[in-house]
Design a protein around this motif. Structure first.
Motif, PDB file in Angstrom:
ATOM      1  N   LEU A  71       0.840  -1.194   0.000  1.00 24.57           N
ATOM      2  CA  LEU A  71       0.000   0.000   0.000  1.00 24.57           C
ATOM      3  C   LEU A  71       0.874   1.243   0.000  1.00 24.57           C
ATOM      4  CD1 LEU A  71      -2.767   1.413   0.318  1.00 24.57           C
ATOM      5  CD2 LEU A  71      -2.528   1.097   2.789  1.00 24.57           C
ATOM      6  N   SER A  72       0.551   2.206  -0.858  1.00 25.36           N
ATOM      7  CA  SER A  72       1.345   3.426  -0.948  1.00 25.36           C
ATOM      8  C   SER A  72       0.481   4.605  -1.382  1.00 25.36           C
ATOM      9  CB  SER A  72       2.504   3.241  -1.940  1.00 25.36           C
ATOM     10  OG  SER A  72       2.017   2.967  -3.246  1.00 25.36           O
ATOM     11  N   ARG A  73       1.032   5.821  -1.209  1.00 22.16           N
ATOM     12  CA  ARG A  73       0.415   7.063  -1.707  1.00 22.16           C
ATOM     13  C   ARG A  73       1.284   7.580  -2.835  1.00 22.16           C
ATOM     14  NH1 ARG A  73      -2.088  10.350   3.171  1.00 22.16           N
ATOM     15  NH2 ARG A  73      -1.781  12.051   1.704  1.00 22.16           N
ATOM     16  N   ARG A  74       0.677   7.832  -3.997  1.00 21.36           N
ATOM     17  CA  ARG A  74       1.442   8.319  -5.143  1.00 21.36           C
ATOM     18  C   ARG A  74       0.600   9.307  -5.938  1.00 21.36           C
ATOM     19  NH1 ARG A  74       4.291   2.697  -7.340  1.00 21.36           N
ATOM     20  NH2 ARG A  74       4.772   1.852  -5.261  1.00 21.36           N
ATOM     21  N   GLU A  75       1.108  10.525  -6.057  1.00 21.52           N
ATOM     22  CA  GLU A  75       0.479  11.554  -6.879  1.00 21.52           C
ATOM     23  C   GLU A  75      -1.001  11.733  -6.558  1.00 21.52           C
ATOM     24  OE1 GLU A  75       1.373  11.216 -11.024  1.00 21.52           O
ATOM     25  OE2 GLU A  75       3.348  10.365 -10.633  1.00 21.52           O
ATOM     26  N   GLY A  76      -1.318  11.812  -5.275  1.00 23.35           N
ATOM     27  CA  GLY A  76      -2.686  12.070  -4.866  1.00 23.35           C
ATOM     28  C   GLY A  76      -3.615  10.885  -4.905  1.00 23.35           C
ATOM     29  N   ALA A  77      -3.075   9.693  -5.046  1.00 21.74           N
ATOM     30  CA  ALA A  77      -3.915   8.501  -5.088  1.00 21.74           C
ATOM     31  C   ALA A  77      -3.386   7.445  -4.130  1.00 21.74           C
ATOM     32  CB  ALA A  77      -3.966   7.928  -6.507  1.00 21.74           C
ATOM     33  N   ALA A  78      -4.287   6.584  -3.699  1.00 16.67           N
ATOM     34  CA  ALA A  78      -3.906   5.404  -2.927  1.00 16.67           C
ATOM     35  C   ALA A  78      -3.695   4.263  -3.902  1.00 16.67           C
ATOM     36  CB  ALA A  78      -4.998   5.054  -1.922  1.00 16.67           C
ATOM     37  N   VAL A  79      -2.563   3.581  -3.781  1.00 20.18           N
ATOM     38  CA  VAL A  79      -2.228   2.500  -4.704  1.00 20.18           C
ATOM     39  C   VAL A  79      -2.053   1.202  -3.923  1.00 20.18           C
ATOM     40  CG1 VAL A  79      -0.616   1.659  -6.447  1.00 20.18           C
ATOM     41  CG2 VAL A  79      -1.062   4.112  -6.245  1.00 20.18           C
ATOM     42  N   ILE A  80      -2.813   0.199  -4.307  1.00 16.78           N
ATOM     43  CA  ILE A  80      -2.707  -1.129  -3.707  1.00 16.78           C
ATOM     44  C   ILE A  80      -2.190  -2.090  -4.772  1.00 16.78           C
ATOM     45  CG2 ILE A  80      -3.917  -2.989  -2.508  1.00 16.78           C
ATOM     46  CD1 ILE A  80      -6.188  -0.989  -1.984  1.00 16.78           C
ATOM     47  N   GLU A  81      -1.170  -2.843  -4.423  1.00 17.56           N
ATOM     48  CA  GLU A  81      -0.680  -3.882  -5.331  1.00 17.56           C
ATOM     49  C   GLU A  81      -0.757  -5.223  -4.617  1.00 17.56           C
ATOM     50  OE1 GLU A  81       3.184  -2.594  -6.474  1.00 17.56           O
ATOM     51  OE2 GLU A  81       2.451  -1.326  -8.102  1.00 17.56           O
ATOM     52  N   VAL A  82      -1.379  -6.183  -5.263  1.00 21.29           N
ATOM     53  CA  VAL A  82      -1.535  -7.528  -4.716  1.00 21.29           C
ATOM     54  C   VAL A  82      -0.733  -8.474  -5.603  1.00 21.29           C
ATOM     55  CG1 VAL A  82      -3.152  -9.343  -4.067  1.00 21.29           C
ATOM     56  CG2 VAL A  82      -3.833  -6.939  -3.871  1.00 21.29           C
ATOM     57  N   ALA A  83       0.371  -8.994  -5.067  1.00 18.23           N
ATOM     58  CA  ALA A  83       1.263  -9.843  -5.856  1.00 18.23           C
ATOM     59  C   ALA A  83       1.313 -11.244  -5.262  1.00 18.23           C
ATOM     60  CB  ALA A  83       2.670  -9.242  -5.890  1.00 18.23           C
ATOM     61  N   ASP A  84       1.426 -12.241  -6.113  1.00 16.80           N
ATOM     62  CA  ASP A  84       1.504 -13.623  -5.633  1.00 16.80           C
ATOM     63  C   ASP A  84       2.630 -14.361  -6.337  1.00 16.80           C
ATOM     64  OD1 ASP A  84       0.534 -15.242  -8.038  1.00 16.80           O
ATOM     65  OD2 ASP A  84      -1.195 -13.936  -7.772  1.00 16.80           O
ATOM     66  N   ASP A  85       2.963 -15.535  -5.826  1.00 13.45           N
ATOM     67  CA  ASP A  85       4.041 -16.347  -6.395  1.00 13.45           C
ATOM     68  C   ASP A  85       3.498 -17.527  -7.187  1.00 13.45           C
ATOM     69  OD1 ASP A  85       3.030 -17.888  -4.351  1.00 13.45           O
ATOM     70  OD2 ASP A  85       4.973 -18.381  -3.455  1.00 13.45           O
ATOM     71  N   GLY A  86       2.268 -17.395  -7.652  1.00 10.37           N
ATOM     72  CA  GLY A  86       1.647 -18.472  -8.419  1.00 10.37           C
ATOM     73  C   GLY A  86       2.108 -18.515  -9.864  1.00 10.37           C
ATOM     74  N   PRO A  87       1.404 -19.280 -10.701  1.00  6.88           N
ATOM     75  CA  PRO A  87       1.800 -19.445 -12.103  1.00  6.88           C
ATOM     76  C   PRO A  87       1.490 -18.246 -12.983  1.00  6.88           C
ATOM     77  CG  PRO A  87      -0.232 -20.627 -11.683  1.00  6.88           C
ATOM     78  CD  PRO A  87       0.244 -20.119 -10.350  1.00  6.88           C
ATOM     79  N   GLY A  88       0.744 -17.282 -12.458  1.00  8.80           N
ATOM     80  CA  GLY A  88       0.388 -16.114 -13.259  1.00  8.80           C
ATOM     81  C   GLY A  88      -0.865 -16.351 -14.086  1.00  8.80           C
ATOM     82  N   VAL A  89      -1.292 -15.307 -14.766  1.00  7.35           N
ATOM     83  CA  VAL A  89      -2.492 -15.371 -15.601  1.00  7.35           C
ATOM     84  C   VAL A  89      -2.102 -15.787 -17.009  1.00  7.35           C
ATOM     85  CG1 VAL A  89      -4.448 -14.072 -16.545  1.00  7.35           C
ATOM     86  CG2 VAL A  89      -3.604 -13.556 -14.235  1.00  7.35           C
ATOM     87  N   PRO A  90      -2.738 -16.820 -17.573  1.00 14.07           N
ATOM     88  CA  PRO A  90      -2.414 -17.238 -18.937  1.00 14.07           C
ATOM     89  C   PRO A  90      -2.542 -16.081 -19.920  1.00 14.07           C
ATOM     90  CG  PRO A  90      -3.837 -18.860 -17.890  1.00 14.07           C
ATOM     91  CD  PRO A  90      -3.775 -17.673 -16.963  1.00 14.07           C
ATOM     92  N   VAL A  91      -1.657 -16.058 -20.903  1.00 16.81           N
ATOM     93  CA  VAL A  91      -1.636 -14.966 -21.872  1.00 16.81           C
ATOM     94  C   VAL A  91      -2.990 -14.779 -22.538  1.00 16.81           C
ATOM     95  CG1 VAL A  91      -0.588 -14.163 -24.029  1.00 16.81           C
ATOM     96  CG2 VAL A  91       0.831 -15.268 -22.297  1.00 16.81           C
ATOM     97  N   GLU A  92      -3.662 -15.870 -22.875  1.00 15.67           N
ATOM     98  CA  GLU A  92      -4.922 -15.771 -23.605  1.00 15.67           C
ATOM     99  C   GLU A  92      -6.057 -15.202 -22.768  1.00 15.67           C
ATOM    100  OE1 GLU A  92      -4.541 -20.023 -22.030  1.00 15.67           O
ATOM    101  OE2 GLU A  92      -3.251 -18.478 -22.934  1.00 15.67           O
ATOM    102  N   LEU A  93      -5.869 -15.096 -21.444  1.00 18.82           N
ATOM    103  CA  LEU A  93      -6.925 -14.580 -20.570  1.00 18.82           C
ATOM    104  C   LEU A  93      -6.648 -13.172 -20.056  1.00 18.82           C
ATOM    105  CD1 LEU A  93      -7.802 -17.674 -18.329  1.00 18.82           C
ATOM    106  CD2 LEU A  93      -8.954 -16.893 -20.409  1.00 18.82           C
ATOM    107  N   ARG A  94      -5.483 -12.632 -20.320  1.00 15.55           N
ATOM    108  CA  ARG A  94      -5.100 -11.362 -19.711  1.00 15.55           C
ATOM    109  C   ARG A  94      -5.967 -10.193 -20.151  1.00 15.55           C
ATOM    110  NH1 ARG A  94       1.458 -12.125 -20.301  1.00 15.55           N
ATOM    111  NH2 ARG A  94       1.614 -13.873 -18.808  1.00 15.55           N
TER     112      ARG A  94
END
Length: 235
Positions: free
Chosen positions: A138-161
């Motif tokens: 969680l961070s504050r950047r340029e007047g906005a709240a920014v949430i990043e949710v990262a995981d160590d899984g296999p990721g999203v398949p290219v065809e579904l992105r």
């Protein structure tokens, strides 16, 4: 009406139906559990579990009411909330989840239950996909709240992105509604959600941008949204 609009309309109608059908039995369950809890002494070891059940049922009831109103095309009841508190509450209910924040206070105007459920959906999707560790930044950047949710899984398949936030889109045979509901929740509170480009060897990283509460911050979050603010994925 294009395909995306039709799917969005279908998703909202489904939320409204579910909210209507579940509201009465849920209210009955809350009453029953509350009555049983009132009959117990505070020293009874079962009281702690019943108190948690009442809190969870109350949160679910609030979510259903919000989804029902949202499904009817209404507005979300928003109030000033500390985003860090919402995120930490979600993390406390989810295993393998770590939270880091770059600021002590990050106020936004929103519905805490709806934002919390959006985050829970993202975490549950990651765990179902095979992730073993979730990091929320969680961070504050340029007047906005920014949430990043990262995981160590296999990721999203290219065809579904390109369509991962559309209703009923899933690579795991699930309902495919989790991220669609998360998107609607964020959009309904003046924010934006996106899937960031993955770095090699990493899982998926989702980003939520919300305007800061303008009553407590001089810089408008709307300007940050309009500027296309997209920080780099977490390492």
């Amino acid at each position: 009406m294009n395909r995306s609009d039709r799917e969005n309309d279908r998703s909202r109608r489904l939320c409204a139906v579910l909210g209507h059908e579940l509201r009465n039995p849920l209210a009955s369950a809350i009453t029953s559990v509350s009555v049983v809890r009132a009959m117990m002494d505070d020293s009874d070891p079962r009281e702690t579990h019943l108190r948690q059940a009442v809190e969870d049922l109350g949160r679910l009831s609030s979510l259903l009411s919000t989804y029902l109103e949202f499904g009817r095309g209404g507005t979300i009841a928003s109030r000033r909330i500390e985003l860090g508190e919402v995120i930490r509450a979600v993390a406390s209910r989810k295993a393998c989840t770590e939270v880091t924040s770059e600021a002590d206070s990050i106020p936004v105007c929103g519905d805490p239950d709806l934002l919390g459920r959006a985050l829970e959906n993202m975490i549950e999707n990651a765990l179902q996909a095979g992730a073993t560790k979730i990091q929320i930044r969680l961070s504050r950047r340029e007047g906005a709240a920014v949430i990043e949710v990262a995981d160590d899984g296999p990721g999203v398949p290219v065809e579904l992105r390109q369509e991962i936030f559309e209703p009923f889109v899933s690579g795991r045979g699930s309902s495919g509604l989790g991220l669609a509901v998360a998107r609607d929740a964020v959009d309904g509170q003046g924010g934006r959600i996106a899937l960031l480009e993955p770095l090699r060897g990493q899982g998926a990283t989702f980003q939520i941008i919300l305007p800061l509460d303008e009553r407590t911050d001089a810089t408008s979050g709307e300007a940050a949204l309009a500027s296309g603010l997209v920080p780099s994925p977490m390492v």
